[in-house]
Design an enzyme around this catalytic site. Structure first.
Site, short mmCIF file in Angstrom:
data_model
loop_
_atom_site.label_atom_id
_atom_site.label_comp_id
_atom_site.label_asym_id
_atom_site.label_seq_id
_atom_site.Cartn_x
_atom_site.Cartn_y
_atom_site.Cartn_z
N GLU A 13 0.83 -1.20 0.00
CA GLU A 13 0.00 0.00 0.00
C GLU A 13 0.87 1.25 0.00
O GLU A 13 1.75 1.40 0.85
CB GLU A 13 -0.91 -0.02 1.23
N GLU A 17 -4.86 -6.45 2.60
CA GLU A 17 -3.66 -7.20 2.95
C GLU A 17 -3.70 -8.66 2.49
O GLU A 17 -2.68 -9.22 2.10
CB GLU A 17 -3.45 -7.15 4.47
N PHE A 57 1.89 -2.32 8.98
CA PHE A 57 2.11 -2.54 10.41
C PHE A 57 1.97 -4.03 10.68
O PHE A 57 1.18 -4.72 10.03
CB PHE A 57 1.09 -1.77 11.26
N ASP A 111 0.50 -5.47 13.00
CA ASP A 111 -0.86 -5.79 13.42
C ASP A 111 -1.68 -6.36 12.27
O ASP A 111 -2.59 -7.15 12.49
CB ASP A 111 -1.54 -4.53 13.95
N HIS A 124 -2.00 -0.78 16.20
CA HIS A 124 -0.90 -0.39 15.31
C HIS A 124 0.45 -0.46 16.03
O HIS A 124 1.41 0.16 15.57
CB HIS A 124 -1.11 1.03 14.77
#
Length: 673
Positions: A377, A410, A433, A435, A477
């Site tokens: 991204e 993702e 991230f 996460d 995050h």
């Protein structure tokens, strides 16, 4: 390479009609043979019948060329048999025999036969379209002219993966055919009970691609629709969604009595199965005689029976097969210590931060190897070169074909990276991230990490997933989830603490034939990891820990940003007369346990530290391993210093209390001195 038909490609309408019959017959007899074996007790296995769907598989397969790729599902017998799979190897695989395509390690849920254009199958509903995109992306980048057909059931259209994949395929104009085999049931639930969409193909319009619905009991109609989609894809026209309608004549799984179906409707459907109907049609149209079709049936039934018997009678796997094929060369979760230790090269250095070191490494690798592509991204220059500017300038230098901004999806990012790796590229996928590992964990844990094992060692997934552990960004995050990754067999896990280590370890990951999770610390982006980095290119082999400070009284074993906290604590403790040795693991899988043991054997004391939650964290595994090996030699109980058993709070005071630091490390050392 054998063709998917085992016959000459049809040159006339009548030849095509007979070729379709041959494929339907082959699927029909293969399905019947498996069900016969299960009914009689001859074999025992999980099986999902395809009776009633023979025309779908036959029509789609005949529309593909030998080099085109198929991605299918666990209910994929029809698809793979029609595409021309090695029958004995296929039956051996689903029966769990040594002669199976993957030596019985995958079964029906992980069929792979690249020699016959069968890229992969999956047992996760709806997951196939994600990595079908990656295979198609590789074909597009390399200009092979290949088309990828991804087959899935109507129930899969309720899964978000399918929608993510359709959006990405349309956006990138990929040569994919989304082939939905609508058999009227999502497992045991009728279509009208899970969607208000009358025609699933109508959804294609929302993604900017054509959608068509055809009679899935008519192999000619299926063939013509898929052939048109294949032609469109091969000519650069992008993806198409083809929905084929039929009715599943057997249960979702073998043994399912279909009590959920209307008995009269089911009886009527079974009284006129598509295979028999097409047979009558060929005879009525004068295309073939009953005797000709009988001969075809007998020939194919004999082929199927011989292949099945060979698989049934083949040798089962022995226990010695269990642990092989997790990593290249039968590697394990522990480093074997046979690779010579590598020090940083001597000579000229330049002062780089972590961001600059990773950027330089990616830049050099992309210049040297055009199979390396980047996905993520906002990583392209038109999107700012990444949130932390690690990829800035690379899309301008190597083109947007190789440095691809992706949708915020993702699972699609990792799925596309997986498919591209199966097709011969070496993708580097960025998860902004750590996460977000949770969003993509199906693709990572159920697919990426299992390719080598589920292919019986024949294939790997050479890709790198770059991700970052944030700070000051709250509970969603800022998480360190390395324990989750370490608990996934087949995935290598790397976490550097310095710019110099990052460059060498990333170079190693880019050369690996196994998937690597490369973790970066946000705290080290802003100066903490800065230092001299050799100008010459170099590789630090995975599985080699580094002693960052030599000591004699206690060992602190850690990685990532806490290496710097450990060095700070060691400096403080030196003033108190305590000599601390700091071991930087660098690679968590494979784990260099030997270096840790050697250090603790010398110091007799161990503190294990990590940012992630202490409960069931990596420190527990290391402490257990060291305690088992050196129990009689330890001078004090092993200490663990780790994150609290809480989400990471946003408030700075609470985050400081949540995470370990130099003070907490110093206190742990004092407790055992």
């Amino acid at each position: 390479m054998a063709t998917q038909l085992d016959v000459e490609a049809p040159t006339s309408a009548n030849d095509r009609a007979i070729a379709l019959y041959r494929l339907m017959s082959k699927v029909h007899h293969a399905d019947a043979r498996v069900r016969k074996g299960l009914s009689s007790g001859e074999i025992a296995m999980s099986y999902w019948p395809v009776t009633g769907q023979e025309a779908m598989s036959a029509g789609a397969a005949l529309a593909l060329s030998d080099g085109d790729q198929l991605v299918s599902t666990y209910r994929g017998l029809g698809d793979v048999v029609a595409k021309g799979i090695d029958l004995a190897g296929y039956f051996g695989e689903i029966l769990g025999r040594r002669t199976g395509l993957s030596r019985g390690k995958a079964g029906a849920m992980g069929i792979s036969d690249p020699d016959h254009g069968i890229a992969w199958t999956t047992g996760i509903v709806g997951a196939g379209p994600l990595f079908a995109n990656g295979i198609a992306l590789a074909a597009s980048i390399r200009g092979t002219g290949q088309v990828v057909l991804v087959s899935f059931g109507d129930g899969a259209t309720s899964i978000g993966y399918v929608h993510e994949a359709m959006n990405m395929a349309a956006l990138w104009n990929l040569p994919v055919v989304f082939f939905c085999q609508n058999n009227a049931w999502a497992e045991c639930t009728a279509m009208e009970r899970y969607t208000r969409t009358a025609r699933l193909s109508d959804r294609a319009q929302g993604y900017g691609m054509p959608g068509v619905t055809v009679d899935g009991t008519d192999p000619r109609a299926v063939h013509d629709a898929v052939a048109e989609a294949v032609t469109r894809a091969r000519s650069g026209g992008g993806p198409t969604f083809v929905e084929a309608l039929a009715y599943r004549l057997q249960g979702h799984y073998f043994g399912d009595t279909m009590a959920y179906a209307d008995p009269d409707e089911l009886a009527a459907k079974r009284a006129d199965p598509p295979f028999d109907r097409y047979r009558r049609r060929l005879i009525d149209e004068g295309i073939a005689t009953a005797a000709t079709l009988d001969q075809i049936d007998a020939e194919l039934a004999a082929q199927v029976d011989a292949a099945f018997a060979a698989a049934r009678d083949a040798e089962p796997l022995g226990p010695e097969e269990l642990t092989g094929d997790v990593f290249t060369g039968n590697g394990t979760e522990l480093a074997d210590g046979t690779v010579p230790r590598v020090a940083l090269p001597e000579g000229e250095t330049e002062e780089l931060g972590l961001v600059q070191a990773i950027h330089r490494t990616l830049d050099r690798a992309m210049a040297a190897d055009d199979s390396i592509i980047l996905l993520g991204e906002d990583i392209g220059d038109r999107s700012g070169g990444g949130m932390f500017k690690i990829t800035a300038g690379l899309s301008a230098k190597y083109g947007e074909e190789r440095v691809r901004d992706t949708p915020i999806a993702e699972s699609s990012i990792i799925g596309a990276a997986l498919g591209a790796s199966l097709a011969g590229l070496r993708p580097v996928a960025e998860l902004m991230f750590m996460d977000f590992l949770g969003v993509a964990m199906d693709q990572i844990a159920n697919h990426v990490a299992k390719v080598r094992y589920m292919s019986g060692g024949r294939r790997g997934a050479p890709l790198v997933i770059r991700t970052m552990v944030g700070t000051a960004a709250g509970a969603q995050h800022s998480q360190a989830l390395e324990a989750w990754a370490m608990h996934t067999p087949g995935l290598k896990v790397v976490w550097p603490s310095t710019a110099a280590d990052a460059a060498g370890l990333l170079n190693a990951c880019l050369r690996e034939d196994d998937p690597c999770l490369f973790i970066e610390s946000m705290k080290l982006y802003y100066g903490g990891g800065k230092g001299p980095v050799p100008v010459a290119d170099y590789v630090i082999p995975l599985g080699q820990a580094d002693v960052k400070r030599v000591g004699s009284d206690v060992t602190i074993c850690t990685y990532g940003v806490l290496v710097h906290a450990a060095l700070e604590a060691a400096k403080t403790l030196a003033g108190e007369g305590v000599s601390v040795e700091v071991v930087d693991l660098r690679t968590l899988v494979p784990l260099d346990l030997q270096t840790v043991l050697d250090s603790v054997r010398k110091t007799k004391r161990l503190v294990v530290a990590h940012e992630s939650v202490g409960f069931c964290g990596p420190g527990a595994e290391i402490a257990a391993a060291v305690g088992t090996e050196l129990f009689a030699e330890l001078a004090a109980p092993i200490q663990r210093v780790a994150g609290t058993y809480t989400p990471v709070p946003r408030a700075a005071t609470l985050e400081a209390a949540c995470r370990p630091d130099a003070t907490k490390l110093s206190d742990a050392v004092r407790r055992i001195m």
